[in-house]
Scaffold this motif. Structure first.
Motif, PDB file in Angstrom:
ATOM      1  N   VAL A  80     -29.634  -6.471  -7.565  1.00  0.00           N
ATOM      2  CA  VAL A  80     -28.623  -5.168  -7.254  1.00  0.00           C
ATOM      3  C   VAL A  80     -29.343  -4.102  -6.227  1.00  0.00           C
ATOM      4  O   VAL A  80     -28.483  -3.606  -5.771  1.00  0.00           O
ATOM      5  N   ASP A  81     -30.552  -3.649  -6.486  1.00  0.00           N
ATOM      6  CA  ASP A  81     -30.966  -2.693  -5.618  1.00  0.00           C
ATOM      7  C   ASP A  81     -30.785  -2.905  -4.426  1.00  0.00           C
ATOM      8  O   ASP A  81     -30.547  -2.104  -3.455  1.00  0.00           O
ATOM      9  N   ASP A  82     -30.738  -4.302  -3.885  1.00  0.00           N
ATOM     10  CA  ASP A  82     -30.796  -4.754  -2.411  1.00  0.00           C
ATOM     11  C   ASP A  82     -29.092  -4.401  -1.955  1.00  0.00           C
ATOM     12  O   ASP A  82     -29.017  -4.189  -0.711  1.00  0.00           O
ATOM     13  N   LEU A  83     -28.347  -4.314  -2.854  1.00  0.00           N
ATOM     14  CA  LEU A  83     -26.804  -3.949  -2.544  1.00  0.00           C
ATOM     15  C   LEU A  83     -26.501  -2.623  -2.396  1.00  0.00           C
ATOM     16  O   LEU A  83     -25.243  -2.130  -2.331  1.00  0.00           O
ATOM     17  N   LYS A  84     -27.505  -1.759  -2.665  1.00  0.00           N
ATOM     18  CA  LYS A  84     -27.066  -0.366  -2.897  1.00  0.00           C
ATOM     19  C   LYS A  84     -26.993   0.330  -1.390  1.00  0.00           C
ATOM     20  O   LYS A  84     -27.637   0.125  -0.611  1.00  0.00           O
ATOM     21  N   PHE A  85     -26.266   1.563  -1.565  1.00  0.00           N
ATOM     22  CA  PHE A  85     -25.875   2.319  -0.365  1.00  0.00           C
ATOM     23  C   PHE A  85     -25.647   3.802  -0.927  1.00  0.00           C
ATOM     24  O   PHE A  85     -25.408   4.052  -2.128  1.00  0.00           O
ATOM     25  N   TYR A  86     -25.902   4.699  -0.047  1.00  0.00           N
ATOM     26  CA  TYR A  86     -25.285   5.968  -0.088  1.00  0.00           C
ATOM     27  C   TYR A  86     -23.959   6.206  -0.208  1.00  0.00           C
ATOM     28  O   TYR A  86     -23.331   5.943   1.159  1.00  0.00           O
ATOM     29  N   ASN A  87     -23.142   6.586  -1.140  1.00  0.00           N
ATOM     30  CA  ASN A  87     -21.974   6.864  -0.930  1.00  0.00           C
ATOM     31  C   ASN A  87     -21.517   8.248  -0.453  1.00  0.00           C
ATOM     32  O   ASN A  87     -22.453   9.012   0.020  1.00  0.00           O
ATOM     33  N   SER A  88     -20.130   8.405  -0.462  1.00  0.00           N
ATOM     34  CA  SER A  88     -19.859   9.783  -0.102  1.00  0.00           C
ATOM     35  C   SER A  88     -20.235  11.004  -0.828  1.00  0.00           C
ATOM     36  O   SER A  88     -20.202  12.251  -0.281  1.00  0.00           O
ATOM     37  N   ASP A  89     -20.919  10.877  -1.693  1.00  0.00           N
ATOM     38  CA  ASP A  89     -21.590  11.916  -2.840  1.00  0.00           C
ATOM     39  C   ASP A  89     -22.950  12.028  -2.605  1.00  0.00           C
ATOM     40  O   ASP A  89     -23.880  12.822  -3.184  1.00  0.00           O
ATOM     41  N   LEU A  90     -23.484  10.882  -1.599  1.00  0.00           N
ATOM     42  CA  LEU A  90     -25.133  10.567  -1.381  1.00  0.00           C
ATOM     43  C   LEU A  90     -25.548  10.442  -2.559  1.00  0.00           C
ATOM     44  O   LEU A  90     -26.846  10.327  -2.988  1.00  0.00           O
TER      45      LEU A  90
END
Length: 760
Positions: free
Chosen positions: A721-731
């Protein structure tokens, strides 16, 4: 003799009494030393001048020596050789009041005297073991010659090849760039900085320098924070996570504030969010240059840098000359100065300099460990693995070791240019030119005939700007027609023509931005004439950036991109041209069709009006150009081989992934050609639906494998799941439930596709 022994004894006693760092903790040692320092001595530790007028045998009488003796210098850079460094270190540890040793830095960017391909070329190997090994050899050689600190790795992401410093980085992708950043830091620093064959690394340029507007060096950078965190900051963080001991602030501004004075960047992100424990150094006169940005005078700029989180001032002496006044006026605090000095002393402690300030000044090491035959052999291997085969019609390559081969072009016999930009320690004359390399590898098996063919460019003034720092191409005084006629005469006598063309070493690098990314016209004219002879032509392309190759791709049957391969260039090029090594490099940066497409990169986002399946055809009211296709000339991850590779049976272990689980992606890869070879198997993901718009695809894994002809291998990737993470609009760094697509193949244009879902 008695007097000599007595003097040595006194020296040993003095050193041992001052530098007993191993008997106490680092914290106590540094705090005790800080307590003994005057304010002037503290400010001196923050000062990093260049070596200036120091020469062997005259170090003690130089202007910089006087400052060292007065405790006004914390380190020096651009000084080379054990003898010189020992002389200068002796001033610091024998003549200054507190006998604090100096740091000695140098731009050891892609090797020391044994030089490896420029970093952009290295990145095209996609081989982390070789990249780390290149840094290990660089550290061993530099440390053997007195250096203990390198201003590398440069990890700036860049999608604009007009920017010359793209040559110093690892291309356009944050995932690949992060892996390379880690490999370089580990190579330089090893697992123990106190070992004599490791050196302190400095990740640069923090941050976003590669996104300078219009590709013009030192220019403004302006982007959203969500883009910073997802696309540009990851390689810097990867280097910090790998243990990089120092960070260099960049020249550009961020959110309207120069990076050198940007507290959000240097304190909030670097220290508070990422936990960086080392020290920050400016780039060359970085504090002084903030005056031109409009922040105020030198005192204001210096206080701003100190408050932002800068610890060491390179060359400008703003800290040395203004911080005392700023302290009196309350613009900075003594606690800030003490913290900065403490971090620099920590680095010197970690390097073992307080135990032995001359630990990097071993004459035996300098004689035995620099530019060795073993290191050069490794450099030759690494260079060959960085080359990218861009085109190979009718299997023109590899060439046979027979007959008559014409080697033509201004870069064919240009040893001084083989190492490329930022090769400050390289002995240019010892580099192996293409002509010398081909002759050595072929021996008497084939005849090599040579002609220069043209100068680098018709414009002599332009050529002079592009061949600085001793990298002359020995401009030929003959007319263009005379050079051309000689080349054509040579070509007509040959069975095949190898054209060594492209950029000179200093056409890329710092302050080498270009608006025209084509091969210079003089060489284009030469190439056109060579093709007109009807002889088969192989273009050996030298470049420090992606070039526009529209004409060459249409007309030349074989193109081998060799970047700038380093000190063993000619030998490595010969190895690949004649098939002793099968090329396996893959592009780490997209090649545009023309400059109008820039910036161009593979992991772009979609528009509301994508062109879809009409690629190559104009469609009104869609996102395309009137005069050019959307897709690049060569995509990220692209690279041919002398053999071919087939992909089939792509599978995912589950269609529904839950938190805590691992998804395994597998694919079968077959060598379907007639040569053994290496292939970089690449995995890309697309997050189909997100709370913010997501890229069309992102690199999330790669493996470089070797396959014998006819061999099939199952290659697997594990995704969490960590490989699917990104920074959203709230960082916030999140993985959002929903649909994902996975692509696997030999480039970012991979078509094999599978799908899965991330569950809540």
């Amino acid at each position: 003799m008695k007097q000599l022994r007595y003097s040595l004894l006194i020296l040993l006693v003095t050193v041992s009494s001052v530098y007993a760092q191993t008997k106490v903790s680092k914290e106590k040692f540094v705090n005790d030393l800080l307590a003994k320092m005057t304010l002037d001595e503290k400010l001196g530790q923050l000062n990093l001048p260049t070596s200036g007028d120091i020469t062997t045998g005259q170090a003690g009488s130089s202007d910089i020596a006087k400052k060292i003796q007065q405790g006004q210098v914390g380190g020096l850079f651009n000084i080379k050789s054990v003898q010189k460094i020992k002389e200068v270190q002796k001033i610091a540890v024998e003549k200054s009041r507190l006998k604090i040793p100096l740091l000695f830095g140098m731009d050891v960017i892609h090797g020391y005297e044994t030089t490896f391909p420029i970093p952009l070329g290295l990145s095209c190997s996609w081989n982390m073991n070789l990249i780390q090994r290149s840094a290990e050899i660089a550290a061993q050689e530099a440390s053997a010659d007195g250096i203990n600190w390198t201003f590398s790795p440069m990890v700036d992401i860049s999608r604009d090849p007009r920017w010359g410093r793209v040559a110093e980085g690892s291309g356009e992708d944050a995932f690949l760039g992060s892996k390379i950043a880690q490999a370089m830091v580990k190579g330089y620093q090893g697992t123990d900085l106190s070992k004599k064959n490791t050196i302190l690394s400095c990740v640069k340029h923090f941050a976003l320098y590669g996104a300078a507007e219009s590709g013009r060096d030192y220019n403004t950078v302006d982007m959203s924070r969500i883009r910073m965190y997802n696309e540009y900051l990851p390689p810097y963080k990867a280097a910090i996570d790998a243990g990089a001991g120092t960070v260099m602030a960049s020249f550009n501004e961020i959110d309207g504030i120069p990076a050198t004075g940007n507290k959000w960047l240097l304190t909030d992100v670097l220290r508070k969010q990422w936990g960086f424990k080392g020290f920050v150094v400016t780039d060359y006169t970085g504090i002084n240059e903030m005056i031109h940005h409009g922040v105020g005078d030198l005192q204001t700029a210096s206080a701003m840098a100190m408050n932002a989180g800068v610890e060491m001032d390179m060359v400008g002496e703003g800290f040395l000359t203004t911080l005392k006044k700023s302290l009196d006026e309350g613009r900075v605090t003594l606690a800030q100065i003490d913290q900065a000095v403490g971090l620099i002393l920590n680095a010197k402690y970690d390097l073992g300099l307080f135990d032995d300030p001359y630990r990097y000044c071993d004459d035996n090491r300098s004689k035995k460990e620099i530019f060795t035959s073993a290191s050069r052999a490794e450099a030759r291997k690494i260079a060959a693995e960085s080359f990218v085969l861009l085109k190979n019609e009718q299997q023109l390559l590899p060439l046979k070791k027979q007959g008559t081969i014409a080697l033509i072009g201004p870069l064919a016999d240009a040893a001084e240019n083989m190492a490329g930009t930022w090769s400050v320690a390289t002995q240019q004359s010892k580099s192996v030119s293409v002509l010398a390399g081909l002759r050595e590898v072929l021996g008497k098996q084939a005849q090599i005939i040579y002609a220069k063919g043209s100068n680098l460019d018709y414009d002599a003034a332009y050529e002079e700007r592009a061949t600085m720092f001793g990298k002359t191409l020995h401009r030929d005084a003959r007319t263009s027609d005379q050079l051309m006629n000689e080349a054509l005469e040579v070509a007509r006598k040959a069975d095949v023509v190898v054209a060594a063309l492209g950029e000179s070493a200093e056409m890329s690098g710092e302050s080498s931005s270009r608006t025209n990314l084509e091969i210079p016209q003089a060489q284009k004219d030469l190439l056109k004439a060579l093709l007109a002879t009807g002889k088969p032509v192989v273009l050996v392309l030298f470049n420090g950036r992606p070039l526009v190759l529209a004409d060459e791709v249409k007309s030349v049957p074989a193109i081998l991109d060799v970047w700038f391969p380093g000190s063993e260039a000619g030998l490595a090029i010969a190895d690949v041209l004649f098939g002793d090594v099968n090329p396996s490099g893959k592009l780490s940066a997209t090649f545009p069709r023309n400059v109008g497409q820039i910036p161009i990169y593979y992991n772009h986002k979609n528009t509301g009006r994508p062109l879809g399946n009409s690629e190559g055809n104009f469609e009104k009211f869609r996102s395309n150009y009137l005069d050019q296709r959307n897709e690049p000339e060569f995509s990220f991850g692209f690279g041919l081989s002398y053999t071919q590779f087939g992909y089939k049976n792509l599978t995912v272990s589950t269609r529904q992934l839950k938190a805590g689980q691992t998804l395994t992606v597998s694919v079968e890869v077959t060598n379907t050609g007639n040569f053994d070879g290496q292939e970089v198997v690449q995995l890309y993901l697309r997050d189909v639906v997100g709370s913010v718009t997501r890229p069309m695809r992102e690199l999330k894994g790669f493996q470089k494998i070797s396959l014998s002809k006819g061999e099939t291998r199952k290659v697997t990737f594990d995704l969490s799941v960590d490989d699917l993470k990104f920074y959203n609009s709230d960082l916030n760094f999140v993985a959002e439930p929903g649909a994902f697509e996975v692509y696997v193949g030999g480039s970012s244009s991979a078509t094999l596709k599978e799908a899965f879902e991330l569950l809540r």
